[in-house]
Design an enzyme around this catalytic site. Structure first.
Site, PDB file in Angstrom:
ATOM      1  N   GLY A 178       0.836  -1.197   0.000  1.00 24.98           N
ATOM      2  CA  GLY A 178       0.000   0.000   0.000  1.00 24.98           C
ATOM      3  C   GLY A 178       0.867   1.241   0.000  1.00 24.98           C
ATOM      4  N   GLN A 194       3.186   9.843   1.126  1.00 25.81           N
ATOM      5  CA  GLN A 194       4.486   9.161   1.179  1.00 25.81           C
ATOM      6  C   GLN A 194       5.397   9.512   0.000  1.00 25.81           C
ATOM      7  OE1 GLN A 194       2.502   5.197   2.088  1.00 25.81           O
ATOM      8  NE2 GLN A 194       4.414   5.026   3.220  1.00 25.81           N
ATOM      9  N   CYS A 200       5.786  -0.386   6.826  1.00 23.79           N
ATOM     10  CA  CYS A 200       5.457   0.881   6.179  1.00 23.79           C
ATOM     11  C   CYS A 200       6.694   1.347   5.423  1.00 23.79           C
ATOM     12  CB  CYS A 200       5.059   1.910   7.241  1.00 23.79           C
ATOM     13  SG  CYS A 200       4.634   3.506   6.527  1.00 23.79           S
ATOM     14  N   LEU A 201       6.496   1.720   4.172  1.00 23.41           N
ATOM     15  CA  LEU A 201       7.647   2.112   3.343  1.00 23.41           C
ATOM     16  C   LEU A 201       8.316   3.386   3.865  1.00 23.41           C
ATOM     17  CD1 LEU A 201       6.294   1.327  -0.250  1.00 23.41           C
ATOM     18  CD2 LEU A 201       7.664  -0.120   1.261  1.00 23.41           C
ATOM     19  N   HIS A 249      -4.564   1.640   7.275  1.00 23.17           N
ATOM     20  CA  HIS A 249      -3.204   2.188   7.382  1.00 23.17           C
ATOM     21  C   HIS A 249      -2.999   3.343   6.389  1.00 23.17           C
ATOM     22  CE1 HIS A 249       1.326   1.452   7.827  1.00 23.17           C
ATOM     23  NE2 HIS A 249       1.254   2.265   6.787  1.00 23.17           N
ATOM     24  N   GLU A 250      -3.440   3.140   5.154  1.00 24.53           N
ATOM     25  CA  GLU A 250      -3.215   4.167   4.114  1.00 24.53           C
ATOM     26  C   GLU A 250      -4.124   5.380   4.308  1.00 24.53           C
ATOM     27  OE1 GLU A 250      -0.591   3.700   2.628  1.00 24.53           O
ATOM     28  OE2 GLU A 250      -0.399   1.562   2.948  1.00 24.53           O
ATOM     29  N   HIS A 255      -2.642   7.615   6.686  1.00 22.96           N
ATOM     30  CA  HIS A 255      -1.578   8.447   6.092  1.00 22.96           C
ATOM     31  C   HIS A 255      -2.130   9.753   5.526  1.00 22.96           C
ATOM     32  CE1 HIS A 255       2.207   6.371   6.356  1.00 22.96           C
ATOM     33  NE2 HIS A 255       1.788   5.276   5.752  1.00 22.96           N
TER      34      HIS A 255
HETATM   35 ZN   LIG Z   1       2.568   3.371   5.702  1.00 28.83          ZN
END
Ligand SMILES: [Zn+2]
Length: 163
Positions: free
Chosen positions: A45, A50, A91-92, A133-134, A137
């Site tokens: 995701g 991000q 998480c990236l 999660h996204e 963000h």
């Molecule tokens: Zn993340």
């Protein structure tokens, strides 16, 4: 085009993203870039924040074969199950970190599709976790916000050692 993924504590990760007003060819190109970036980084995701883009857009693919991309514009959770599950999340923007967060097992999300039409879709299990999660963000929230100060320190220490 693969975009640079910003890492914590970049300001974009703490900023609430703005709604997309119109689905333009440029928006579609950004969504493609987000997917390409997500796949290249082996994530499931990615939120626009991000890649330092403060628009409410997320992409996901939690399938085993990575062949089921999902693009959601202005996503919003309109229903969630009472039942919750805890899954270890990566998480990236937090390389090497793995965090357990309690989340709803299913969520129903309202969003604009790539033609600009309003849609609703129910996500289950890992897909539901990823969607929550996204969507966090784009609201300037990361999984760190669910942890105690001490746990946060541990995660950030570990990240520092990785770099
Ligand atoms: Zn993340």
């Amino acid at each position: 085009m693969i975009r640079h993924v910003v890492k914590f504590p970049h300001a974009a990760l703490k900023t609430v993203a703005k709604p997309v007003e119109k689905v333009t060819p440029q928006i579609l190109e950004l969504l493609d870039d987000m997917l390409e970036t997500m796949y290249a980084d082996k994530g499931c995701g990615l939120a626009a924040n991000q890649i330092n883009l403060l628009s409410r857009m997320i992409v996901m693919d939690c399938s085993e074969k990575h062949d089921s991309p999902v693009k959601l514009i202005n996503p919003e959770i309109v229903w969630h199950s009472e039942e919750q599950i805890i899954v270890k999340e990566g998480c990236l923007s937090f390389p090497g970190a793995c965090v357990e967060v309690q989340r709803h097992k299913s969520v129903r999300v309202k969003y604009l599709d790539t033609t600009g039409k309003t849609q609703e879709k129910t996500f289950e299990a890992v897909w539901a976790i990823c969607a929550q999660h996204e969507i966090d963000h784009i609201n300037g929230i990361t999984f760190l916000d669910y942890l105690s100060k001490q746990e946060q320190r541990q995660i950030l220490e570990r990240m520092k050692n990785k770099v």
